[in-house]
Design a protein around this motif. Structure first.
Motif, PDB file in Angstrom:
ATOM      1  N   LEU A   1      -8.073  78.639 -51.606  1.00  0.00           N
ATOM      2  CA  LEU A   1      -8.964  77.648 -52.217  1.00  0.00           C
ATOM      3  C   LEU A   1     -10.162  78.312 -52.870  1.00  0.00           C
ATOM      4  O   LEU A   1     -10.625  77.866 -53.936  1.00  0.00           O
ATOM      5  N   SER A   2     -10.664  79.372 -52.249  1.00  0.00           N
ATOM      6  CA  SER A   2     -11.793  80.104 -52.855  1.00  0.00           C
ATOM      7  C   SER A   2     -11.369  80.786 -54.148  1.00  0.00           C
ATOM      8  O   SER A   2     -12.185  80.935 -55.075  1.00  0.00           O
ATOM      9  N   ALA A   3     -10.093  81.199 -54.234  1.00  0.00           N
ATOM     10  CA  ALA A   3      -9.622  81.879 -55.430  1.00  0.00           C
ATOM     11  C   ALA A   3      -9.579  80.954 -56.634  1.00  0.00           C
ATOM     12  O   ALA A   3      -9.626  81.419 -57.780  1.00  0.00           O
ATOM     13  N   ALA A   4      -9.491  79.652 -56.409  1.00  0.00           N
ATOM     14  CA  ALA A   4      -9.424  78.695 -57.517  1.00  0.00           C
ATOM     15  C   ALA A   4     -10.792  78.241 -57.995  1.00  0.00           C
ATOM     16  O   ALA A   4     -10.876  77.543 -59.019  1.00  0.00           O
ATOM     17  N   GLU A   5     -11.864  78.626 -57.307  1.00  0.00           N
ATOM     18  CA  GLU A   5     -13.217  78.187 -57.675  1.00  0.00           C
ATOM     19  C   GLU A   5     -13.723  79.001 -58.863  1.00  0.00           C
ATOM     20  O   GLU A   5     -13.623  80.222 -58.883  1.00  0.00           O
ATOM     21  N   GLY A   6     -14.268  78.285 -59.834  1.00  0.00           N
ATOM     22  CA  GLY A   6     -14.902  78.950 -60.971  1.00  0.00           C
ATOM     23  C   GLY A   6     -13.935  79.469 -62.015  1.00  0.00           C
ATOM     24  O   GLY A   6     -14.366  80.148 -62.949  1.00  0.00           O
ATOM     25  N   ILE A   7     -12.649  79.179 -61.905  1.00  0.00           N
ATOM     26  CA  ILE A   7     -11.684  79.627 -62.907  1.00  0.00           C
ATOM     27  C   ILE A   7     -11.784  78.726 -64.135  1.00  0.00           C
ATOM     28  O   ILE A   7     -11.840  77.500 -64.030  1.00  0.00           O
ATOM     29  N   GLU A   8     -11.793  79.333 -65.318  1.00  0.00           N
ATOM     30  CA  GLU A   8     -11.928  78.572 -66.554  1.00  0.00           C
ATOM     31  C   GLU A   8     -10.732  77.643 -66.750  1.00  0.00           C
ATOM     32  O   GLU A   8      -9.586  78.032 -66.498  1.00  0.00           O
ATOM     33  N   HIS A   9     -11.019  76.408 -67.167  1.00  0.00           N
ATOM     34  CA  HIS A   9     -10.035  75.360 -67.470  1.00  0.00           C
ATOM     35  C   HIS A   9      -9.380  74.777 -66.214  1.00  0.00           C
ATOM     36  O   HIS A   9      -8.423  74.009 -66.338  1.00  0.00           O
ATOM     37  N   VAL A  10      -9.851  75.120 -65.010  1.00  0.00           N
ATOM     38  CA  VAL A  10      -9.353  74.504 -63.782  1.00  0.00           C
ATOM     39  C   VAL A  10     -10.279  73.348 -63.434  1.00  0.00           C
ATOM     40  O   VAL A  10     -11.504  73.521 -63.335  1.00  0.00           O
ATOM     41  N   LEU A  11      -9.723  72.154 -63.243  1.00  0.00           N
ATOM     42  CA  LEU A  11     -10.523  70.959 -62.983  1.00  0.00           C
ATOM     43  C   LEU A  11     -10.981  70.909 -61.525  1.00  0.00           C
ATOM     44  O   LEU A  11     -10.261  71.340 -60.620  1.00  0.00           O
ATOM     45  N   GLU A  12     -12.179  70.376 -61.328  1.00  0.00           N
ATOM     46  CA  GLU A  12     -12.665  70.159 -59.965  1.00  0.00           C
ATOM     47  C   GLU A  12     -12.062  68.913 -59.340  1.00  0.00           C
ATOM     48  O   GLU A  12     -11.962  68.818 -58.113  1.00  0.00           O
ATOM     49  N   GLU A  13     -11.684  67.950 -60.159  1.00  0.00           N
ATOM     50  CA  GLU A  13     -11.014  66.737 -59.705  1.00  0.00           C
ATOM     51  C   GLU A  13      -9.765  66.513 -60.546  1.00  0.00           C
ATOM     52  O   GLU A  13      -9.860  66.491 -61.783  1.00  0.00           O
ATOM     53  N   PRO A  14      -8.607  66.368 -59.945  1.00  0.00           N
ATOM     54  CA  PRO A  14      -8.286  66.500 -58.517  1.00  0.00           C
ATOM     55  C   PRO A  14      -8.560  67.906 -57.992  1.00  0.00           C
ATOM     56  O   PRO A  14      -8.420  68.875 -58.726  1.00  0.00           O
ATOM     57  N   LYS A  15      -8.918  67.979 -56.721  1.00  0.00           N
ATOM     58  CA  LYS A  15      -9.281  69.245 -56.124  1.00  0.00           C
ATOM     59  C   LYS A  15      -8.049  70.126 -55.901  1.00  0.00           C
ATOM     60  O   LYS A  15      -6.949  69.622 -55.695  1.00  0.00           O
ATOM     61  N   PRO A  16      -8.246  71.454 -55.929  1.00  0.00           N
ATOM     62  CA  PRO A  16      -7.133  72.364 -55.608  1.00  0.00           C
ATOM     63  C   PRO A  16      -6.617  72.136 -54.192  1.00  0.00           C
ATOM     64  O   PRO A  16      -7.356  71.707 -53.300  1.00  0.00           O
TER      65      PRO A  16
END
Length: 334
Positions: free
Chosen positions: A231-246
């Motif tokens: 889950l930490s690896a998906a934080e701050g990645i460009e074009h990855v949405l915060e909602e819905p959450k990873p």
């Protein structure tokens, strides 16, 4: 009086020239309008020229109508580009078809019944000799009307060598579709492939799409730590949405690893390759910091019901035992 008499030959000469010129024009007009009979068709040079002019006018009308419709549709910002392309293509095909029919009718004095017979014969020939081309043309109309693939969509399709081709649809023509790949290479795909084969349309329907990143870990790893790290690896990645959450899912117990997958959402599905790459880079770095092992395929060999004797390297027992065995074999032979 003398001057008038002197001008009489010139007047007669001009009248003769006019008469000859009139006869020349009559001959030219006769040859231009003279009809030659070839089978059931009557052809004349004048009709052929008029037929060519009709076709040229049809092309010009098609261009003018498409330009007019394109300007009108450009005012509607919400109008789907795929719909615009389909409407413009249909206008072009309709006007050109009408122009070709009138040009043939004028040039060869054909009626619609004769044209229907000719097209029926052509359709039979196409069915037997050009069935693949006919299938591509029919698939082109299916793409324009049903619109499973539209201009501007980002698609993934399997090529002849089972290699996945990904790119943006630039144009849908009568027989082929032009796909511009991420490397800016034009891939020319027959329309029948887009209709008959399975493909992935990343731009169809909802703009958001989910991306799955599979990962395997060693059996002795802390699965709670693994989930938190993913889950930490998906934080701050460009074009990855915060909602819905990873989200992290525990898939199964593999032969040599515990299999997980990280699920993320994006509104740029055509960038899914770059998004996966960025997340994999982050996973590798975070796993190394957390000392989480990513295993590789391996097999264990277990021996039962016997013993294995290991002879140290450099030992002289092997050669001595070999010589004794050779002496025993010689005595038995004697």
């Amino acid at each position: 009086m003398v001057e008038a008499l002197s001008q009489m030959p010139l007047l007669n000469l001009s009248l003769w020239q006019l008469q000859n010129a009139g006869s020349v024009f009559e001959r030219i007009w006769y040859y231009v309008n003279h009809k030659f009979t070839i089978g059931k068709f009557e052809i004349s040079l004048a009709n052929v020229v008029i037929g060519v002019l009709i076709f040229v006018v049809a092309v010009l009308i098609s261009r003018s109508m498409r330009s007019f419709m394109e300007r009108r549709m450009a005012r509607h910002a919400r109008l789907d580009p795929g719909i615009q392309y389909t409407v413009l293509r249909l206008i072009h095909y309709f006007v050109i078809t009408i122009g070709v029919l009138f040009a043939l009718k004028t040039a060869f004095s054909l009626d619609l019944t004769t044209l229907a017979v000719v097209f029926s014969a052509l359709s039979i020939g196409i069915g037997f000799g050009l069935q693949f081309i006919a299938g591509d043309i029919a698939s082109g109309f299916i793409l324009l009307f049903e619109r499973p693939v539209r201009v501007g969509d980002f698609i993934s399709i399997t090529g002849p060598d089972n290699k996945i081709t990904e790119g943006r649809v630039q144009s849908i023509n009568l027989r082929t579709t032009i796909v511009i790949t991420n490397d800016h290479i034009a891939a020319i795909v027959p329309n029948s492939k887009l209709v008959n084969q399975n493909l992935i349309n990343w731009s169809y329907g909802e703009r958001r799409s989910r991306i799955s990143i599979p990962i395997g870990i060693a059996y002795d790893s802390d699965i709670d730590l693994v989930s938190q790290t993913l889950l930490s690896a998906a934080e701050g990645i460009e074009h990855v949405l915060e909602e819905p959450k990873p989200k992290v899912q525990f898939l199964n117990f593999g032969d040599y690893s515990l299999n997980f997958r990280l699920l993320v959402w994006t509104d740029r599905p055509r960038r899914h390759v770059q998004i996966k790459s960025d997340i994999n880079y982050r996973i590798q770095r975070l796993f190394k910091e957390a000392k989480i092992e990513i295993p590789f395929p391996q097999q264990d060999l277990n021996l039962r019901g016997g013993a294995v004797q290991f002879i140290p390297a450099g030992s002289e027992l092997g050669p001595e035992e070999t010589e004794e065995e050779d002496d025993a074999k010689l005595k038995m032979q004697n």
